[in-house]
Design a protein around this motif. Structure first.
Motif, short mmCIF file in Angstrom:
data_model
loop_
_atom_site.label_atom_id
_atom_site.label_comp_id
_atom_site.label_asym_id
_atom_site.label_seq_id
_atom_site.Cartn_x
_atom_site.Cartn_y
_atom_site.Cartn_z
N ALA A 202 52.78 45.59 117.66
CA ALA A 202 53.48 44.47 117.02
C ALA A 202 52.56 43.79 116.01
O ALA A 202 52.97 43.45 114.89
CB ALA A 202 53.95 43.47 118.08
N LEU A 203 51.31 43.60 116.37
CA LEU A 203 50.35 42.98 115.46
C LEU A 203 50.14 43.87 114.22
O LEU A 203 50.15 43.39 113.08
CB LEU A 203 49.01 42.76 116.17
CG LEU A 203 47.84 42.33 115.28
CD1 LEU A 203 48.07 40.92 114.74
CD2 LEU A 203 46.51 42.40 116.01
N LEU A 204 49.98 45.17 114.47
CA LEU A 204 49.74 46.09 113.35
C LEU A 204 50.93 46.10 112.39
O LEU A 204 50.76 46.13 111.16
CB LEU A 204 49.49 47.51 113.88
CG LEU A 204 48.15 47.69 114.60
CD1 LEU A 204 48.12 49.01 115.37
CD2 LEU A 204 46.99 47.62 113.61
N GLN A 205 52.14 46.04 112.95
CA GLN A 205 53.33 46.03 112.10
C GLN A 205 53.42 44.73 111.31
O GLN A 205 53.81 44.72 110.15
CB GLN A 205 54.59 46.25 112.95
CG GLN A 205 54.66 47.70 113.43
CD GLN A 205 55.91 47.97 114.27
OE1 GLN A 205 56.20 47.22 115.19
NE2 GLN A 205 56.60 49.04 113.97
N ASN A 206 53.01 43.64 111.97
CA ASN A 206 52.99 42.35 111.29
C ASN A 206 52.01 42.37 110.11
O ASN A 206 52.27 41.80 109.05
CB ASN A 206 52.62 41.26 112.30
CG ASN A 206 52.50 39.90 111.65
OD1 ASN A 206 51.43 39.51 111.19
ND2 ASN A 206 53.61 39.19 111.56
N ILE A 207 50.91 43.06 110.28
CA ILE A 207 49.92 43.19 109.21
C ILE A 207 50.47 44.05 108.07
O ILE A 207 50.14 43.84 106.90
CB ILE A 207 48.61 43.78 109.77
CG1 ILE A 207 47.92 42.75 110.68
CG2 ILE A 207 47.66 44.24 108.66
CD1 ILE A 207 46.76 43.30 111.49
#
Ligand SMILES: [Zn+2]
Length: 249
Positions: A222-227
């Protein structure tokens, strides 16, 4: 090994890689590194697991230290086995194994800023040496919670640029969440810089127990996609390929 593979299957992972530490006969190491004589057995066990579990991709990796005095040995070892991927890591500043809990007391004497400076210098050399596919746990000196006064932005950017220049992959590694620092490697800030530079990422839990396989992958993806990341990369026989983030594990 079978327990790790079963854990990966249970978590719906498409693949799992084993990346043991490179045996280092030149260095007295009490940290549980495999002995050189054990490595052929390990290699055979991977092949057996690949046959036993055809429902999941099992990759044969290696975590190789970057140690400038031993590069010929390290290069020879990498050539000697049919590895799918090589993670290059820095665990030593001189003879100090700085990420080993037994030697954590030496941070203060060395100086925390000094630790980070020297570490990133070595990591840049690791990225430029041409032996590795992936750069492991990028901001490892934070493991026990030591924070540099200087933010090291210039050293971090120079290291990331070297990774980009050499077309390497950055290891996104959730094991830091299980360590005193309580944060993934590398930090969100560093990942944002890496994304802007167009550096590909691999995803790993650095599991040392079967129950740690895929540790905190949902939150991390989720964090990586947000980035902005839409895919991660894996390797087969040292060739990189992409997979989009659509797994549920
Ligand atoms: Zn490591």
């Amino acid at each position: 090994m079978a327990d790790y593979v079963r854990a990966a299957i249970e978590r719906d992972l498409k693949e799992i890689g084993f990346a043991e530490h490179i045996p280092l006969p030149q260095i007295r190491d009490i940290t549980g590194r495999m002995d050189l004589s054990e490595f052929p057995t390990y290699c055979r066990e991977i092949e057996a697991a690949q046959k036993e579990f055809p429902q999941i991709q099992i990759r044969f990796g290696l975590e190789a230290d970057y140690i400038s005095q031993h590069l010929d040995y390290i290069a020879g070892f990498i050539q000697a086995y049919p590895f799918d991927y090589i993670i290059g890591s820095v665990h030593y500043l001189g003879i100090w194994n700085f990420d080993h809990p037994d030697y954590v007391g030496q941070y203060e004497a060395y100086g925390v800023d000094h630790v980070y400076r020297d570490y990133y210098k070595l990591l840049q050399q690791a990225a430029s040496c041409g032996l590795f596919d992936i750069i492991g746990h990028f901001d490892l000196p934070k493991k026990f919670g030591h924070v540099a006064v200087d933010d090291c932005s210039d050293a971090i950017d120079a290291t990331l640029k070297m990774i980009k220049q050499k077309d390497l992959t950055l290891d996104v590694n959730t094991s830091g969440l299980r360590k005193p620092v309580g944060d993934i490697y590398p930090s969100e800030d560093i990942l944002r810089r890496a994304f802007v530079l167009g550096i590909p990422i691999s995803l790993g839990s650095d599991a040392h127990r079967p129950q740690e396989v895929g540790y905190h992958f949902n939150q991390t993806v989720a964090l990586l996609q947000n980035i902005g990341y839409r895919e991660y990369v894996s390797f087969e026989k040292r060739k990189r390929y992409k997979t989009s983030f659509d797994f549920s594990g």
